[in-house]
Design an enzyme around this catalytic site. Structure first.
Site, PDB file in Angstrom:
ATOM      1  N   ARG A  75      14.462 -22.898   9.952  1.00  0.00           N
ATOM      2  CA  ARG A  75      15.763 -22.898  11.080  1.00  0.00           C
ATOM      3  C   ARG A  75      15.403 -22.763  12.417  1.00  0.00           C
ATOM      4  O   ARG A  75      15.732 -23.009  13.251  1.00  0.00           O
ATOM      5  CB  ARG A  75      16.837 -21.992  10.529  1.00  0.00           C
ATOM      6  CG  ARG A  75      16.229 -20.561  10.649  1.00  0.00           C
ATOM      7  CD  ARG A  75      17.150 -19.657  10.016  1.00  0.00           C
ATOM      8  NE  ARG A  75      18.257 -19.112  11.007  1.00  0.00           N
ATOM      9  CZ  ARG A  75      19.159 -18.217  10.585  1.00  0.00           C
ATOM     10  NH1 ARG A  75      19.098 -17.562   9.453  1.00  0.00           N
ATOM     11  NH2 ARG A  75      20.094 -17.630  11.316  1.00  0.00           N
ATOM     12  N   ARG A  96      26.773  -8.355  12.802  1.00  0.00           N
ATOM     13  CA  ARG A  96      25.052  -8.421  12.391  1.00  0.00           C
ATOM     14  C   ARG A  96      24.536  -6.941  12.807  1.00  0.00           C
ATOM     15  O   ARG A  96      24.129  -6.793  14.198  1.00  0.00           O
ATOM     16  CB  ARG A  96      24.457  -9.419  13.218  1.00  0.00           C
ATOM     17  CG  ARG A  96      24.763 -10.897  12.525  1.00  0.00           C
ATOM     18  CD  ARG A  96      23.817 -11.934  13.320  1.00  0.00           C
ATOM     19  NE  ARG A  96      23.782 -13.309  12.544  1.00  0.00           N
ATOM     20  CZ  ARG A  96      24.527 -14.126  12.845  1.00  0.00           C
ATOM     21  NH1 ARG A  96      25.582 -14.184  13.808  1.00  0.00           N
ATOM     22  NH2 ARG A  96      24.622 -15.250  12.120  1.00  0.00           N
ATOM     23  N   CYS A 154      30.106 -17.792   6.971  1.00  0.00           N
ATOM     24  CA  CYS A 154      29.834 -17.198   8.214  1.00  0.00           C
ATOM     25  C   CYS A 154      28.616 -17.709   8.642  1.00  0.00           C
ATOM     26  O   CYS A 154      28.283 -17.081   9.737  1.00  0.00           O
ATOM     27  CB  CYS A 154      29.677 -15.554   7.929  1.00  0.00           C
ATOM     28  SG  CYS A 154      28.336 -15.180   6.896  1.00  0.00           S
ATOM     29  N   ASN A 206      23.251 -20.637   7.435  1.00  0.00           N
ATOM     30  CA  ASN A 206      22.040 -20.863   8.304  1.00  0.00           C
ATOM     31  C   ASN A 206      20.813 -20.952   7.376  1.00  0.00           C
ATOM     32  O   ASN A 206      19.917 -21.581   7.310  1.00  0.00           O
ATOM     33  CB  ASN A 206      21.910 -19.819   9.253  1.00  0.00           C
ATOM     34  CG  ASN A 206      23.103 -19.977  10.367  1.00  0.00           C
ATOM     35  OD1 ASN A 206      24.049 -20.763  10.378  1.00  0.00           O
ATOM     36  ND2 ASN A 206      23.421 -18.789  10.769  1.00  0.00           N
ATOM     37  N   ASP A 207      20.894 -19.542   6.734  1.00  0.00           N
ATOM     38  CA  ASP A 207      19.759 -19.290   5.646  1.00  0.00           C
ATOM     39  C   ASP A 207      19.748 -20.198   4.354  1.00  0.00           C
ATOM     40  O   ASP A 207      18.979 -20.836   4.031  1.00  0.00           O
ATOM     41  CB  ASP A 207      19.701 -17.784   5.214  1.00  0.00           C
ATOM     42  CG  ASP A 207      18.935 -17.060   6.411  1.00  0.00           C
ATOM     43  OD1 ASP A 207      17.546 -17.795   6.880  1.00  0.00           O
ATOM     44  OD2 ASP A 207      19.316 -16.335   6.622  1.00  0.00           O
ATOM     45  N   GLU A 243      23.238 -16.714   0.389  1.00  0.00           N
ATOM     46  CA  GLU A 243      22.429 -17.590   1.383  1.00  0.00           C
ATOM     47  C   GLU A 243      21.165 -17.880   1.047  1.00  0.00           C
ATOM     48  O   GLU A 243      20.211 -18.391   1.757  1.00  0.00           O
ATOM     49  CB  GLU A 243      22.051 -16.645   3.008  1.00  0.00           C
ATOM     50  CG  GLU A 243      21.714 -15.310   2.584  1.00  0.00           C
ATOM     51  CD  GLU A 243      21.571 -14.468   4.126  1.00  0.00           C
ATOM     52  OE1 GLU A 243      21.474 -15.353   5.002  1.00  0.00           O
ATOM     53  OE2 GLU A 243      21.203 -13.433   4.073  1.00  0.00           O
TER      54      GLU A 243
END
Ligand code: PEP
Ligand code: MG
Length: 557
Positions: A464, A295, A501, A453-454, A430
């Protein structure tokens, strides 16, 4: 002894002193002053310093992000010198003899209230600007360098919620753990804490009050418990637990150098998610097969301006060199939403998670993006580089990135700067849009990385950052699992690899399903690499018919 329960983010134990942090909340007392003129001078000095600061921020923003976005600092200067705003402060100090900080805080309150009650959305949005301007003034009046707490060491940092930029900027050498009243396990702060090997407890609720400040505590990240002023029996129990966990870790370390292979011979790549150079070392120590998600934005949160090409080149080169030829997936700047470094300078958005962020910022601020791509390509000769594009919703974005990469390559050639011709370009899947067009994207991308996650947040309409609704949602929602299958099928039908990921990649109860879906790579926090390897090595996938039946059962199709 008090006991508070929360959601654990990282399994480890931390001891320390509870230290509370309040964002942008200054201790402002209401005082009658003896010398109003002197107090007024204190205010005007602070205002002049703040105006100069805003001028500098404007200049920096102008060169990095352009006139349109830099205007925000001019607007802030205008608010700060607005007749009504200044008039009220002046009146409170000179006529009513109040202290300067109270005058500013009081004026800020009445202005934000007035703006908030207006019908116009634009004016309502200005309340944030008034708050921002007033905080800047207060910082100068109260002589606070910033709003980061001064930590003594061995601090268990307690707060309502943390922003990723704050998490990154905290002096980690003095923090043994984080503990937040709200926050969810998929928030960036939680992810950061986990990646940095810092035990963290989120969503502990209102029991975490500031009266506890300064008390000794133990945070048990295995059971999600915070023991405040622990008694002897608890201390003994924790010591025993630590010894057991230590032995388990030793056993795990024996898996270093082994393959991520099932008992019946299916191999899968296990990579690590990192956000800075230290974490790369952590990945190496945990014998990660590569970096599945770097990131890049996390490295540059502590800056007021966008990092230049040389700085980025230096860092990317170090990552690639340190990984010694293993694959490194560098993600393009994923800023926006909850990740807002100072240099982003965006206008207020009602819903930033669905606003100006990630690839949208990269494509709009092309110079910034080109700088990053130039640094990445120049670094590419030092290892095995792949580039990942976050928040793609349409193949046209991928095509535009390819055009920019073409320009970057032409420039580098004309400058005689070498780069590798083997850099892969991947799409982060995502958004539901990317899933549903993954058959098209797969024809033009070199690989996929699924950002669960997204993807979960947008598929399930579940913020989230918001822990409140986590419990209403089944842990492994069928919609998300089915989406992963769609993406895997489309990737493989087009001959490209697909990895995961997002945090779901490290969920050991899904490892078997991911293997059955032929996911090619799982990228997890460094400390999860070896536990994941252990799980993979314990699985036997059996025959194709059985796999098909398992998936049918799991995905209900
Ligand atoms: C994701 O969204 O799953 C992801 C890996 O990226 P981030 O958590 O940084 O948004
Ligand atoms: Mg994401």
């Amino acid at each position: 002894m008090y006991v508070i329960k929360g959601k654990s983010v990282f399994g480890a134990i931390a001891r320390g002193v509870l230290t509370f942090y309040r964002r942008d909340e200054f201790v402002v007392n209401k005082i009658k002053v003896g010398d109003p003129q002197l107090e007024y001078k204190k205010y005007t000095d602070a205002r002049d310093a703040a105006l100069t600061e805003l001028g500098e921020l404007y200049e920096r923003a102008l060169s990095s992000i352009g006139e349109k976005d830099a205007q925000i600092f001019v607007i802030h200067q205008m608010i700060m010198t607005d007749d009504q705003y200044e008039g009220q402060i002046k009146d409170l100090i000179l006529e009513q003899h109040f202290n300067a900080d109270y005058a500013v805080a009081c004026t800020a309150r009445s202005f934000t209230k007035m703006l908030g009650e207006m019908d116009s959305e634009y004016m309502q949005a200005r309340t944030m600007d008034v708050k921002d301007v007033s905080s800047r003034l207060l910082r100068h009046i109260l002589n606070c360098a910033g709003n980061m707490p001064v930590l003594k060491g061995n601090s268990i940092l307690c707060t309502g919620d943390l922003m990723p930029s704050e998490t990154v900027l905290m002096d980690k050498s003095k923090i043994t753990a984080f503990c937040t009243r709200t926050g969810s396990v998929n928030s960036h702060t939680a992810i950061l804490a986990k990646t940095m090997n810092i035990p963290a407890l989120v969503n502990v609720g209102g029991a975490l009050t500031e009266e506890l400040d300064g008390m000794d505590a133990i945070l048990d990240g295995y059971s999600g418990t915070l023991y405040i002023q622990p008694d002897e029996a608890t201390i003994r129990m924790i010591d025993g637990k630590e010894a057991v966990e230590g032995r388990k870790k030793e056993l795990l370390h024996r898996l270093r150098g082994r393959r991520n292979i099932t008992r019946d011979g299916h191999e899968i790549k296990v990579y690590a998610n990192v956000g800075n150079l230290n974490e790369v070392q952590n990945a190496i120590e945990n014998d990660s097969g590569g970096i599945g998600l770097f990131r890049s934005e996390f490295m540059y949160f502590d800056r007021t301006e966008f990092p230049n090409e040389e700085l980025q080149f230096y860092n990317y080169r170090r990552v690639l060199e340190d990984m010694k030829g293993k694959e490194v997936v560098l993600a393009a700047f994923d800023i926006g939403a909850d990740k807002r470094p100072d240099y982003l300078n965006t206008e207020y958005e009602r819903n930033p998670a669905m606003g100006y962020r990630a690839i949208r910022v990269c494509l709009e601020q092309k110079d910034m993006f080109k700088t990053q791509l130039r640094a990445m390509y120049r670094a590419s000769v030092y290892g095995r580089l792949s580039i990942l594009l976050p928040m793609i919703i349409d193949v046209s974005e991928l095509r535009r990135v390819k055009e920019i990469i073409h320009e970057v390559k032409e420039e580098l050639i004309s400058e005689g700067k070498p780069f590798s011709e083997n850099v892969k370009l991947g799409v982060m899947i995502e958004t539901p849009a990317a899933v549903m067009t993954s058959d098209i994207l797969a024809k033009e991308a070199d690989f996929f990385n699924i950002g669960t996650n997204d993807l979960e947040q947008f598929t399930l309409a579940l913020d989230r950052q918001n822990s409140r609704y986590e419990q209403i949602c089944p842990e492994h929602h069928l919609a998300v699992l089915r989406m992963i299958k769609i993406v895997c099928d489309n990737a493989h039908a087009n001959g490209i690899e697909v990895g995961i990921c997002g945090e779901l990649g490290g969920d050991l109860s899904l490892t078997e399903t991911f293997l059955e879906l032929h996911v090619d790579m799982l990228s997890v926090t460094p400390s999860q690499v070896l536990p994941l390897r252990r799980t993979i090595r314990s699985i036997s996938l059996s025959d194709r018919r059985q796999i098909h039946a398992n998936l049918q059962k799991m995905l209900k199709y």
